[in-house]
Design an enzyme around this catalytic site. Structure first.
Site, mmCIF file in Angstrom:
data_model
loop_
_atom_site.group_PDB
_atom_site.id
_atom_site.type_symbol
_atom_site.label_atom_id
_atom_site.label_comp_id
_atom_site.label_asym_id
_atom_site.label_seq_id
_atom_site.Cartn_x
_atom_site.Cartn_y
_atom_site.Cartn_z
ATOM 1 N N GLY A 268 2.098 -12.062 2.471
ATOM 2 C CA GLY A 268 3.328 -12.488 3.119
ATOM 3 C C GLY A 268 4.490 -11.532 2.977
ATOM 4 N N SER B 156 0.789 -1.230 0.000
ATOM 5 C CA SER B 156 0.000 0.000 0.000
ATOM 6 C C SER B 156 0.825 1.286 0.000
ATOM 7 C CB SER B 156 -0.958 0.008 1.187
ATOM 8 O OG SER B 156 -2.013 -0.895 0.952
ATOM 9 N N GLY C 112 4.629 8.992 6.109
ATOM 10 C CA GLY C 112 5.001 7.635 5.737
ATOM 11 C C GLY C 112 3.814 6.836 5.267
ATOM 12 N N ASP D 100 2.696 2.249 5.264
ATOM 13 C CA ASP D 100 3.089 0.850 5.342
ATOM 14 C C ASP D 100 2.405 0.087 4.217
ATOM 15 O OD1 ASP D 100 4.528 1.411 7.635
ATOM 16 O OD2 ASP D 100 2.873 0.888 8.970
ATOM 17 N N GLY D 101 2.890 -1.110 3.952
ATOM 18 C CA GLY D 101 2.279 -1.939 2.933
ATOM 19 C C GLY D 101 2.314 -3.396 3.330
#
Length: 462
Positions: free
Chosen positions: A311, A63, A304, A306-307
């Site tokens: 997995g 993401s 920022g 996150d993604g």
């Protein structure tokens, strides 16, 4: 304060042990500071092949792609082709939802800030062709509205697929082609891939999943999610150094190191302006801008994203005040624990900043009105049920649906305790996080209408 060379030495010495401790098969990290970059990697790209991770290996950034998509949209704003505050239907007449009135009002700004209000975890597979995003839009016709446009925050993947289609229509090209032309090329990226066909030309990481709680991670059965969700984060993969080239462009006010203009300074600033405040959710930011998550680290603004894909986990933190950016890319295991160990060391040594503490259960559970929380909350991706057992303990049952049900076994029940009057928190950490669950609204009977843990799930009706 440490030097960048000292950070590089620390990464070389500590990263392998951290990966082993937290069962992360492989990772690559890059640090940008003072216009210079160091990068390092350790572990394996896949436990099946035994191929070593290297600093130029490509990992999925998940993401974090949303910030790239936002940048493509803001380029259109710079050119006068998009107004953030008019209905997106002005550009995409084919944008439809089950609630036609809401679909007619939703703006590009609301899509960019996750405040559009419709169900967001829609991963309909519409094929691998260049028309995948175009076909996806049609499938939203049955998607329901959780709340009115602009009322609150609820993370929305499908909204970024809509933005991907906006880019395609106004550029007259598939999303991937625009991404390469408008960002890969001016940024001079050497190790980046917009799909599996490009990723295979590089050393590419494979995601790893735990077959059951407590078991060691094994290679995931598939590499990527659906192409229809490419603009939301289903495909894009790259090395940390290439991700940092994108971050540096934002630090430089929209220009690259060689002076190439990618985005206006006004649009760079607009992306970092708070649009909506978030509930206290732990890993997520304090508020959301346009694309960017916005964090307040003891008075210092950090941006920022996150993604998380199948997995794989990616983390990007940028501290504009210090000209610092950290990109960590991982492929399974307790990725958040590695993030906290590595990023906390880097930002402390280079910027004197402390990573905010993660949410943890209180020493003594807070008394809460249990009747307000109990019940089932639902979305297209999963059902969550809060129940109380005969001993008075609270539990969260999770039932994944659709593509998520195919990725592994049904999660074990999670014990919850009171965190404050409006939230419960997981007693046991999963992947390094005690997930908070915030309960909002009123269904008309005194019970919470929404369970919010990043997404707002609406209480199921009988």
């Amino acid at each position: 304060m440490a030097t960048l060379n000292e950070i590089e030495t620390w990464l070389h010495d500590q990263l392998p042990a951290l990966l082993a401790e937290h069962e992360v098969p492989g990772a690559a990290i890059g640090v940008l500071y003072g216009g210079e970059v160091v990068d390092h990697a350790a572990g394996l790209l896949s436990k099946a092949t035994g191929v070593d991770a290297t600093a130029d290996s490509v990992f999925q950034i998940g993401s974090i792609t949303k910030v790239w998509t936002t940048t493509l949209v803001m380029q259109l704003v710079d050119e006068g082709k998009v107004d953030l505050d008019v209905p997106v239907r002005d550009y995409l007449p084919e944008f439809v939802l089950a609630d036609d009135g809401a679909a007619a009002k939703i703006t590009t700004r609301q899509l960019l800030s996750h405040t559009a209000g419709f169900e967001g975890d829609i991963f309909n597979d519409t094929g691998k062709g260049d028309d995948a995003v175009e076909k996806f839009l049609v499938t939203l016709a049955e998607v329901g509205q959780l709340f009115g446009p602009g009322e609150m925050f609820s993370y929305n993947n499908a909204g970024f697929a809509v933005l991907g289609r906006l880019v395609e229509v106004l550029r007259g090209k598939p999303y991937d082609a625009v991404l390469r032309e408008r960002l890969f090329t001016p940024l001079g990226l050497a190790h980046a891939a917009s799909d599996p066909y490009e990723a295979i030309l590089h050393r590419a990481a494979v995601g790893h999943l735990r077959p059951a709680p407590g078991e060691a991670p094994v290679p995931a059965p598939v590499w990527a999610l659906t192409r229809s969700m490419a603009a939301a984060g289903a495909m894009l993969a790259m090395s940390p150094r290439d991700l940092l080239a994108f971050a540096e462009m934002h630090l430089r006010g929209g220009t690259t190191a060689d002076g190439t203009a990618v985005l206006s300074a006004a649009s760079v600033a607009a992306m970092q302006e708070p649009q909506v405040k978030l509930p206290a959710l732990g890993m997520m930011g304090d508020s959301w801008g346009l694309g960017w998550e916005l964090f307040d680290w003891s008075g210092t603004t950090v941006i920022g994203h996150d993604g998380g894909t199948i997995g794989q986990g990616a983390f990007l933190r940028v501290v504009p005040e210090h000209g610092l950016a950290v990109a960590l890319l991982t492929n399974g295991g307790d990725m958040i624990e590695v993030y906290r160990a590595v990023v906390s060391h880097v930002v402390k040594e280079l910027a004197g900043l402390d990573l905010p503490a993660m949410p943890t259960p209180p020493d003594a559970a807070v008394e809460v009105d249990v009747s307000r929380f109990l019940g089932t909350y639902t979305c297209d991706a999963l059902d969550l049920t809060v129940r109380q057992d005969d001993d008075g303990k609270l539990w969260l049952d999770q039932v994944p649906k659709g593509i998520f049900a195919e990725l592994g076994p049904t999660p074990e029940p999670v014990e919850l305790v009171g965190r404050d009057e409006q939230s419960l928190i997981a007693v046991k950490a999963e992947n390094g996080l005690h997930t908070p669950h915030v309960f909002l609204g009123d269904d008309g009977t005194g019970r919470a209408l929404y369970l919010h843990s990043g997404r707002a799930l609406r209480r199921a009706t009988a």
